[in-house]
Design a protein around this motif. Structure first.
Motif, PDB file in Angstrom:
ATOM      1  N   THR A 177       0.652  -1.253   0.050  1.00 27.63           N
ATOM      2  CA  THR A 177       0.089   0.098   0.003  1.00 27.63           C
ATOM      3  C   THR A 177       0.959   1.131  -0.070  1.00 27.63           C
ATOM      4  O   THR A 177       0.525   2.187  -0.609  1.00 27.63           O
ATOM      5  CB  THR A 177      -0.848   0.139   1.036  1.00 27.63           C
ATOM      6  N   VAL A 178       1.807   1.262   0.749  1.00 31.26           N
ATOM      7  CA  VAL A 178       2.746   2.373   0.859  1.00 31.26           C
ATOM      8  C   VAL A 178       3.517   2.430  -0.509  1.00 31.26           C
ATOM      9  O   VAL A 178       3.389   3.852  -0.961  1.00 31.26           O
ATOM     10  CB  VAL A 178       3.869   2.072   1.893  1.00 31.26           C
ATOM     11  N   LEU A 179       4.027   1.423  -1.146  1.00 31.22           N
ATOM     12  CA  LEU A 179       4.792   1.688  -2.231  1.00 31.22           C
ATOM     13  C   LEU A 179       3.689   2.029  -3.452  1.00 31.22           C
ATOM     14  O   LEU A 179       4.110   2.945  -4.536  1.00 31.22           O
ATOM     15  CB  LEU A 179       5.459   0.484  -2.676  1.00 31.22           C
ATOM     16  N   LYS A 180       2.606   1.428  -3.520  1.00 37.60           N
ATOM     17  CA  LYS A 180       1.466   2.028  -4.521  1.00 37.60           C
ATOM     18  C   LYS A 180       0.987   3.283  -4.548  1.00 37.60           C
ATOM     19  O   LYS A 180       0.745   4.144  -5.260  1.00 37.60           O
ATOM     20  CB  LYS A 180       0.192   1.192  -4.052  1.00 37.60           C
ATOM     21  N   ASN A 181       1.583   4.074  -3.366  1.00 36.54           N
ATOM     22  CA  ASN A 181       1.363   5.697  -3.359  1.00 36.54           C
ATOM     23  C   ASN A 181       2.480   6.486  -3.586  1.00 36.54           C
ATOM     24  O   ASN A 181       2.556   7.594  -3.063  1.00 36.54           O
ATOM     25  CB  ASN A 181       0.589   6.107  -1.745  1.00 36.54           C
ATOM     26  N   ASP A 182       3.353   5.706  -4.423  1.00 40.28           N
ATOM     27  CA  ASP A 182       4.768   6.462  -4.926  1.00 40.28           C
ATOM     28  C   ASP A 182       5.464   6.956  -3.480  1.00 40.28           C
ATOM     29  O   ASP A 182       6.072   8.205  -3.922  1.00 40.28           O
ATOM     30  CB  ASP A 182       4.371   7.636  -5.854  1.00 40.28           C
ATOM     31  N   LEU A 183       5.570   6.212  -2.359  1.00 39.52           N
ATOM     32  CA  LEU A 183       6.383   6.773  -1.249  1.00 39.52           C
ATOM     33  C   LEU A 183       7.804   6.045  -1.394  1.00 39.52           C
ATOM     34  O   LEU A 183       7.823   4.734  -1.599  1.00 39.52           O
ATOM     35  CB  LEU A 183       5.564   6.368   0.013  1.00 39.52           C
ATOM     36  N   GLU A 184       8.921   6.589  -0.790  1.00 40.46           N
ATOM     37  CA  GLU A 184      10.063   5.960  -0.753  1.00 40.46           C
ATOM     38  C   GLU A 184      10.190   5.586   0.839  1.00 40.46           C
ATOM     39  O   GLU A 184      10.181   6.156   1.711  1.00 40.46           O
ATOM     40  CB  GLU A 184      11.090   6.777  -0.937  1.00 40.46           C
ATOM     41  N   ILE A 185      10.186   4.261   0.785  1.00 47.58           N
ATOM     42  CA  ILE A 185      10.437   3.583   2.337  1.00 47.58           C
ATOM     43  C   ILE A 185      11.852   3.661   2.917  1.00 47.58           C
ATOM     44  O   ILE A 185      12.906   3.328   2.223  1.00 47.58           O
ATOM     45  CB  ILE A 185      10.235   2.067   2.168  1.00 47.58           C
ATOM     46  N   LEU A 186      11.945   4.353   3.800  1.00 50.32           N
ATOM     47  CA  LEU A 186      13.070   4.711   4.537  1.00 50.32           C
ATOM     48  C   LEU A 186      13.566   3.642   5.516  1.00 50.32           C
ATOM     49  O   LEU A 186      14.936   3.510   5.623  1.00 50.32           O
ATOM     50  CB  LEU A 186      13.274   6.104   5.051  1.00 50.32           C
ATOM     51  N   ARG A 187      12.758   3.097   6.250  1.00 52.18           N
ATOM     52  CA  ARG A 187      13.054   2.391   7.487  1.00 52.18           C
ATOM     53  C   ARG A 187      11.722   1.395   7.599  1.00 52.18           C
ATOM     54  O   ARG A 187      10.527   1.844   7.316  1.00 52.18           O
ATOM     55  CB  ARG A 187      13.059   3.080   8.715  1.00 52.18           C
ATOM     56  N   GLU A 188      11.771   0.367   8.136  1.00 56.03           N
ATOM     57  CA  GLU A 188      10.755  -0.796   8.568  1.00 56.03           C
ATOM     58  C   GLU A 188      11.373  -1.384   9.684  1.00 56.03           C
ATOM     59  O   GLU A 188      12.315  -1.870   9.773  1.00 56.03           O
ATOM     60  CB  GLU A 188      10.664  -1.977   7.161  1.00 56.03           C
ATOM     61  N   ARG A 189      10.303  -1.466  10.717  1.00 54.57           N
ATOM     62  CA  ARG A 189      10.510  -2.226  12.024  1.00 54.57           C
ATOM     63  C   ARG A 189       9.399  -3.246  12.034  1.00 54.57           C
ATOM     64  O   ARG A 189       8.178  -2.603  11.984  1.00 54.57           O
ATOM     65  CB  ARG A 189      10.657  -1.067  13.048  1.00 54.57           C
ATOM     66  N   GLY A 190       9.600  -4.206  12.825  1.00 59.04           N
ATOM     67  CA  GLY A 190       8.653  -5.162  13.171  1.00 59.04           C
ATOM     68  C   GLY A 190       8.666  -4.941  14.869  1.00 59.04           C
ATOM     69  O   GLY A 190       9.581  -4.420  15.513  1.00 59.04           O
ATOM     70  N   GLY A 191       7.768  -5.492  15.735  1.00 55.63           N
ATOM     71  CA  GLY A 191       7.546  -5.348  17.023  1.00 55.63           C
ATOM     72  C   GLY A 191       6.648  -6.395  17.682  1.00 55.63           C
ATOM     73  O   GLY A 191       5.874  -7.056  16.836  1.00 55.63           O
ATOM     74  N   ASP A 192       6.786  -6.694  18.622  1.00 59.40           N
ATOM     75  CA  ASP A 192       6.012  -7.476  19.723  1.00 59.40           C
ATOM     76  C   ASP A 192       6.216  -9.066  18.966  1.00 59.40           C
ATOM     77  O   ASP A 192       5.232  -9.398  18.529  1.00 59.40           O
ATOM     78  CB  ASP A 192       4.729  -6.898  19.646  1.00 59.40           C
ATOM     79  N   PHE A 193       7.247  -9.963  19.604  1.00 62.57           N
ATOM     80  CA  PHE A 193       7.110 -11.121  19.244  1.00 62.57           C
ATOM     81  C   PHE A 193       6.747 -12.222  19.954  1.00 62.57           C
ATOM     82  O   PHE A 193       6.844 -13.254  19.987  1.00 62.57           O
ATOM     83  CB  PHE A 193       8.927 -11.343  18.729  1.00 62.57           C
ATOM     84  N   LEU A 194       6.292 -11.752  20.984  1.00 60.61           N
ATOM     85  CA  LEU A 194       5.396 -12.630  22.220  1.00 60.61           C
ATOM     86  C   LEU A 194       4.247 -13.012  21.945  1.00 60.61           C
ATOM     87  O   LEU A 194       3.775 -14.003  21.698  1.00 60.61           O
ATOM     88  CB  LEU A 194       5.499 -11.867  23.531  1.00 60.61           C
ATOM     89  N   ASN A 195       3.310 -11.731  21.652  1.00 60.39           N
ATOM     90  CA  ASN A 195       2.026 -12.016  21.346  1.00 60.39           C
ATOM     91  C   ASN A 195       1.765 -12.915  19.904  1.00 60.39           C
ATOM     92  O   ASN A 195       0.591 -13.484  19.732  1.00 60.39           O
ATOM     93  CB  ASN A 195       1.093 -10.733  21.053  1.00 60.39           C
ATOM     94  N   SER A 196       2.747 -12.625  19.020  1.00 62.83           N
ATOM     95  CA  SER A 196       2.618 -13.150  17.798  1.00 62.83           C
ATOM     96  C   SER A 196       2.834 -14.851  17.940  1.00 62.83           C
ATOM     97  O   SER A 196       2.137 -15.536  17.094  1.00 62.83           O
ATOM     98  CB  SER A 196       3.542 -12.727  16.668  1.00 62.83           C
ATOM     99  N   TRP A 197       3.526 -15.136  18.667  1.00 65.99           N
ATOM    100  CA  TRP A 197       3.710 -16.838  18.602  1.00 65.99           C
ATOM    101  C   TRP A 197       3.520 -17.577  19.937  1.00 65.99           C
ATOM    102  O   TRP A 197       3.197 -18.733  20.140  1.00 65.99           O
ATOM    103  CB  TRP A 197       5.172 -16.860  18.239  1.00 65.99           C
ATOM    104  N   LEU A 198       3.248 -16.820  20.968  1.00 61.61           N
ATOM    105  CA  LEU A 198       2.952 -17.421  22.081  1.00 61.61           C
ATOM    106  C   LEU A 198       1.893 -16.780  22.971  1.00 61.61           C
ATOM    107  O   LEU A 198       1.509 -17.026  24.190  1.00 61.61           O
ATOM    108  CB  LEU A 198       4.096 -17.049  23.387  1.00 61.61           C
ATOM    109  N   LEU A 199       0.757 -16.559  22.023  1.00 60.23           N
ATOM    110  CA  LEU A 199      -0.285 -15.890  22.582  1.00 60.23           C
ATOM    111  C   LEU A 199      -1.270 -16.870  23.382  1.00 60.23           C
ATOM    112  O   LEU A 199      -2.058 -16.502  24.207  1.00 60.23           O
ATOM    113  CB  LEU A 199      -1.234 -15.684  21.364  1.00 60.23           C
ATOM    114  N   PHE A 200      -0.947 -18.461  23.185  1.00 60.85           N
ATOM    115  CA  PHE A 200      -1.809 -19.316  24.169  1.00 60.85           C
ATOM    116  C   PHE A 200      -1.295 -19.437  25.637  1.00 60.85           C
ATOM    117  O   PHE A 200      -1.846 -20.185  26.422  1.00 60.85           O
ATOM    118  CB  PHE A 200      -1.885 -20.463  23.265  1.00 60.85           C
ATOM    119  N   LEU A 201      -0.027 -18.771  25.864  1.00 53.13           N
ATOM    120  CA  LEU A 201       0.470 -19.294  27.248  1.00 53.13           C
ATOM    121  C   LEU A 201      -0.064 -18.235  28.213  1.00 53.13           C
ATOM    122  O   LEU A 201      -0.276 -16.997  28.098  1.00 53.13           O
ATOM    123  CB  LEU A 201       1.884 -19.097  27.006  1.00 53.13           C
ATOM    124  N   PRO A 202      -0.417 -18.836  29.177  1.00 50.72           N
ATOM    125  CA  PRO A 202      -0.870 -17.968  30.520  1.00 50.72           C
ATOM    126  C   PRO A 202       0.051 -17.107  30.760  1.00 50.72           C
ATOM    127  O   PRO A 202      -0.675 -15.790  31.130  1.00 50.72           O
ATOM    128  CB  PRO A 202      -1.340 -19.047  31.518  1.00 50.72           C
TER     129      PRO A 202
END
Length: 239
Positions: A177-202
């Protein structure tokens, strides 16, 4: 239509502001720069934005969320504006910097909102910081199942009921979506690696404040790993 006000639905976790801060340090900012916090909710981003900008517009569709933010952060540098992001009440090329975090997934028309953000963002040296959930992980598989079974699109990683939708979004869709709007991407970051894989743990649910504050932010800079977290952030620039 007035909907019941849920603070959680208009909020964001502390580590997200750390990524916004890191991105803003990469942007040349002077005293005349105008900043829009699009979908500002209860104003979690505003304390960080006040470190960089003297002219901030906090825009949200919820009057209750804006009042909450206004009472929490009383600062003359911030103009609070009630508006739907489908129709942002400002002229073309008005803002130098736009922040739009954890908003697009709750909209009925992802691309229309992006087009409206691009309309009010300056065409020359305008900067956009945008983020959405990233369901390119175990949580995403579970969301697909829940959405299909329930026939709705409002499940999130916490399993809480929401009045608003939460569409299935991935890092790839956001980036496309960002690239489709003719924007130049300068940085990309991910976040929160607990909820994405360990969401079932109490542990995750009993210690949620801990996981909010310590989501292994350094992992969000690693090329492949950053694409499998719970959220994805992009800093982009107009030509």
């Amino acid at each position: 239509m007035n909907k019941q006000f849920y603070i959680h639905s208009h909020s964001s976790v502390p580590w997200q502001q750390k990524i916004i801060y890191d991105f803003l340090k990469l942007i040349p900012i002077n005293n005349g720069v105008r900043c829009l916090d699009a979908g500002s909710g209860i104003g979690n981003n505003l304390p960080i934005l006040l470190k960089f900008f003297q002219n901030i517009t906090a825009c949200d569709v919820s009057e209750q969320a804006l009042n909450y933010a206004r009472n929490k952060i009383n600062n003359l540098s911030i103009k609070f504006t009630k508006a739907d992001l489908n129709h942002i009440p400002f002229p073309d090329d008005y803002f130098d910097v736009i922040i739009c975090t954890e908003v697009l997934e709750h909209t009925n028309n992802f691309d229309k909102i992006m087009n409206e953000l691009m309309r009010v963002l300056k065409k020359d040296n305008g900067y956009l910081i945008v983020s959405t959930p990233n369901y390119f992980n175990l949580a995403g598989i579970f969301k697909l199942l829940i959405d299909k079974i329930s026939g709705k699109k409002n499940w999130n990683v916490w399993g809480t009921s929401q009045e608003s939708i939460e569409k299935m979004v991935t890092w790839h869709k956001l980036r496309k979506t960002v690239l489709k709007n003719d924007l130049e991407i300068l940085r990309e970051r991910g976040g929160d690696f607990l909820n994405s894989w360990l969401l079932f743990l109490p542990f995750i649910f009993r210690n949620f404040k801990c996981t909010d504050r310590h989501p292994f932010l350094k992992l969000g800079k690693i090329p492949f790993i950053k694409k499998i977290g719970m959220n994805y952030f992009i800093l982009a620039k107009t030509s």
